[in-house]
Scaffold this active site. Structure first.
Site, PDB file in Angstrom:
ATOM      1  N   SER A  21     -50.141 -24.727  42.184  1.00  0.00           N
ATOM      2  CA  SER A  21     -49.924 -25.191  43.473  1.00  0.00           C
ATOM      3  C   SER A  21     -48.421 -25.180  43.525  1.00  0.00           C
ATOM      4  CB  SER A  21     -50.169 -26.766  43.492  1.00  0.00           C
ATOM      5  OG  SER A  21     -51.549 -27.039  43.520  1.00  0.00           O
ATOM      6  N   GLU A  49       0.848  -1.229   0.114  1.00  0.00           N
ATOM      7  CA  GLU A  49       0.034  -0.070   0.076  1.00  0.00           C
ATOM      8  C   GLU A  49       0.744   1.192   0.004  1.00  0.00           C
ATOM      9  OE1 GLU A  49      -3.320   0.228  -0.153  1.00  0.00           O
ATOM     10  OE2 GLU A  49      -3.336  -1.936  -0.539  1.00  0.00           O
TER      11      GLU A  49
END
Length: 823
Positions: free
Chosen positions: A483, A90
């Site tokens: 219950s 680059e």
């Protein structure tokens, strides 16, 4: 000669003027385009968005959250070979220029002039600094204006930041394809390696990606990818970074992509989504998806796998008891049936929940089997024995007549789900080619497991399949508890002077609710009355009439306080029906409440997260808030382990809590949860079933593990006649505990100080006599244990006259009718 001097003088003046004009133009351009540019100084403190990672309790990776999959790596930790490869590809003059490479620009202009009119790609000359300016501060607009602004910002960035900082930003920010932001993410996503494990060919390939990652995709465009990789290798050789031998070997190496491994260690989608929601509420989306958080959760992968397996198998078992709802689809013709079968979509979530299930087409139906075919051309069959469960589903969860032949279940061209049969429990192999008929259950449910001493949620499954439904039935579904709420009525009794042997009358109970409303007539599940019975039986046998009568005497204001104090429900209605579980709660809340019973009445807060660390490793959240100042920087040399102070709030008397635990252990030994005895470990818990069997529960525990199970339809309707918590939820709890506690020694429930254990008759609550059967050790508070001549009192019923004498008042017994109590 004079003419020559005059010409040179004029030329010099012209050059000077042109130079001044040029400088003025450049200054003007810089001034014009430099106005209003973004603040480049922010880059000095910029931290790129990084992945938030969710880990299980053992450190295994569960999930990642990010809009850009990036792992930030400081420049000092990035291998030199990676840095050199990117510089060669680059910007080889990066450490020499001041932001813009003018020689590179001139070279690019000359090259592009030569390539003009050809099919060759034009080259650029943007430096790494210019790319930083574009990626961080500008847009991707292609224009002269943007290029000038890019150059101006590059100069400014170079003056503000060091070269290493610029390179660090670049290598961590750049997009490199397939969802990879930064070099570390690319190394993982392409090669399943960390940066320091990459080979030279792999480094060169990644370094060649910034220009156009999609153009060099390693599998879709392998030839272009190799050409680009080899170009970078050549540049590294030219720049003197590698030897000719290394370059030759790298160019000849194959480009092998490796799929990233280790994404998830357990099927914990519901758990992870609950963690994600908590993180969003705590920090917001921006920090969740870009803050680089490291989240250590409470999840135990082994228990999570057990929870998923137990829940799914339990739901499937229930579903098979209620019949066959039909095939996935039916083809119109057998022409090209393999292609047609391939196009039939699998039900959502099946691949995750049941990967061994396959689509099959019924090709023929005989007297004792159905022949099936698969889209890959394979053939098999379903024996009649594997079809007998598939009686036709009828309304109200009923079933049609027994199956006597395969054609009563299947037709030719039916598309069905099947599974290859496995060896049975004795190891007997099934016949070759034999498959079983399968069906995705219509019912759904949830399982939660937690440490009762800390509140750490060790496992959570919120449904049969997250792919089918993201609705978490462990945390989002508020259903009547039935219950399962009763233990807290009895806890209130223990705190108000009663014992497990106190006698309550099990007899009809009727309340006139007012004009036009009618009578409220709760009933036991069996529709029977059992007369005077000890409180223990009220819990073990889940007696509605005993419970509501006890609640009426104690007072619903007190019982509502227990429901709120234990976190079961907020603002609990002070109605007698609430004592039978006519209040809505979540599975997580109920499980937490039971955990606070078995831990001795200490308040805990359920948590899915142990610790959260920021991107730099600093702890920003910790669930454990107890301090141990003397626990660090010490060496163990046989001395006692440091004791961390217990600062948990006491919300119940430890002895009362143990009395309830003892009664709940009786539920498993002799009551509605006796199927769980097969586990062979000390366990306790309580079933729960609401009116018409809309909801089924079992919440239970061992001394160090609390587990809750819920099962029901998402759109509430009856699970069918005779389906209760005992038949639906209990088997799931049993199978979970059997696997979770396998190979672990049995641990008895811990008995707090102040408990007196007395031998009593389990059915009557009276002191046991010599040779008597059904004897248990009952837990009493010191001073309340029965003496030889003690007679336990019978509690008065609503409307009964009170006196100093023990009386059993007359009670009206109207017919119960269709009203069913809670079980």
């Amino acid at each position: 000669m004079k003419k020559l001097f005059k010409f040179l003088a004029a030329l010099s003046a012209l050059t000077l003027v042109m130079g001044v004009i040029g400088v003025a133009v450049i200054v003007g351009v810089f001034w014009h385009f430099g106005q209003g540019l973004p603040d480049y100084k922010q880059l000095a403190s910029y931290e790129p968005p990084t992945v938030t990672r969710i880990h299980a309790g053992d450190g295994s990776l569960l999930a990642e959250f990010a809009r850009e999959k990036r792992a930030f790596v400081p420049i000092g930790s990035i291998p030199k070979a990676v840095v050199k490869a990117f510089l060669s590809a680059e910007d080889k003059k990066f450490y020499e220029h001041s932001g813009v490479d003018f020689i590179g620009i001139a070279r690019a202009v000359i090259t592009n002039v030569r390539r003009f009119g050809t099919n060759q790609r034009l080259v650029g000359a943007s430096t790494i600094t210019q790319q930083i300016a574009k990626n961080f501060l500008l847009t991707n607009e292609v224009s002269i204006d943007r290029k000038v602004k890019e150059a101006i910002l590059a100069f400014r960035i170079e003056r503000a930041l060091s070269k290493d900082r610029i390179l660090e930003l670049y290598l961590n920010e750049i997009y490199l394809g397939i969802g990879s932001y930064g070099v570390a993410a690319a190394a993982l996503n392409y090669f399943d390696r960390s940066l320091d494990e990459l080979t030279l060919p792999e480094i060169a390939y990644i370094a060649g990606l910034p220009k156009a990652p999609n153009n060099y995709h390693p599998t879709r465009k392998p030839d272009a990818a190799k050409i680009r990789r080899n170009y970078v290798v050549g540049r590294m050789l030219s720049d003197g970074y590698i030897t000719p031998e290394s370059a030759e070997a790298a160019k000849n190496a194959p480009l092998i992509v490796r799929k990233r491994s280790g994404a998830a260690v357990a099927q914990a989608d519901y758990f992870v989504e609950e963690v994600r929601r908590e993180l969003t509420d705590r920090y917001g989306d921006k920090r969740l998806y870009g803050g680089g958080l490291s989240v250590r959760t409470t999840l135990d992968p082994r228990l999570q796998r057990i929870a998923e397996k137990s829940l799914r198998e339990g739901l499937i078992a229930y579903d098979r008891r209620h019949g066959w709802r039909g095939p996935l689809a039916q083809l119109d013709t057998a022409n090209d049936w393999r292609r047609q079968l391939e196009k039939v979509a699998l039900p959502e979530g099946l691949a995750d929940a049941r990967p061994s299930w396959r689509k099959a087409l019924v090709l023929a139906v005989d007297a004792d089997k159905a022949d099936i075919g698969f889209s890959d051309g394979g053939r098999a069959y379903i024996p009649l024995k594997q079809l007998r469960w598939a009686r036709a589903w009828l309304k109200e969860q009923k079933r049609g007549p027994r199956i006597r032949a395969p054609d009563e279940v299947l037709n030719v061209l039916d598309v069905v789900l099947v599974e290859k049969l496995l060896p049975d429990e004795k190891g007997k192999e099934p016949p070759d080619g034999a498959f079983g008929l399968r069906q995705i259950p219509d019912i759904d449910g949830a399982v939660v497991a937690m440490n009762p001493h800390t509140g750490r949620v060790l496992a959570m499954s919120g449904g049969f399949s997250y792919g089918r439904s993201e609705y978490n039935r462990a945390t989002q579904a508020k259903r009547q508890s039935g219950s399962a709420f009763k233990p807290f009525v009895y806890l209130a009794a223990m705190d108000n002077g009663y014992t497990p042997s106190s006698i309550v009358l099990d007899a009809p109970f009727v309340i006139d609710q007012g004009p036009g409303i009618g009578l409220w007539k709760p009933a036991n599940y069996t529709k029977k009355f059992y007369g005077p019975s000890p409180l223990r039986l009220g819990v073990e046998k889940s007696r509605n009439l005993m419970t509501v009568r006890l609640a009426q005497v104690i007072g619903m204001d007190k019982i509502s306080g227990y429901g709120e104090k234990f976190g079961i429900v907020r603002n609990m209605p002070e109605l007698l029906s609430s004592s039978l579980g006519a209040v809505e709660s979540t599975l997580l809340n109920l499980t937490t409440a039971y955990a606070m019973l078995v831990n001795g009445g200490n308040r805990i807060t359920p948590t899915l997260i142990d610790r959260i660390q920021g991107r730099h490793g600093r702890t920003v959240f910790r669930h454990e808030r107890r301090l141990c100042s003397f626990c660090s920087n010490i060496e163990w040399d046989g001395q006692p382990v440091p004791e961390v102070p217990d600062n948990r709030e006491k919300i119940a008397d430890p002895v009362s809590a143990y009395q309830i635990v003892s009664m709940l252990e009786g539920v498993v030994q002799r009551g509605t949860g006796r199927r769980i005895r097969a586990v062979g470990k000390p366990l306790g818990g309580k079933t729960g079933t609401t009116n018409k069997s809309f909801d089924t529960w079992f919440i239970g525990f061992s001394p160090d593990l609390a587990v809750g199970v819920f099962a029901g339809f998402d759109k509430p309707r009856s699970l069918g006649r005779r389906e209760t918590g005992s038949s639906v939820a209990v088997p799931i709890f049993r199978d979970f505990m059997a696997a979770a506690l396998k190979d672990q020694p049995p641990i008895p429930f811990r008995i707090p100080k102040g408990v007196r254990l007395v031998r009593v008759n389990a059915s009557t609550g009276k002191l046991a006599r010599a040779g008597e059967r059904h004897v248990i050790f009952e837990a009493f508070k010191a001073g309340t244990e029965p003496k030889a001549e003690t007679i336990a009192p019978i509690l008065p019923v609503i409307g009964a006259p009170t006196s100093d004498r023990l009386t059993t008042p007359k009670i009206s017994t109207p017919p119960v009718g269709d009203v069913r109590g809670l079980y």
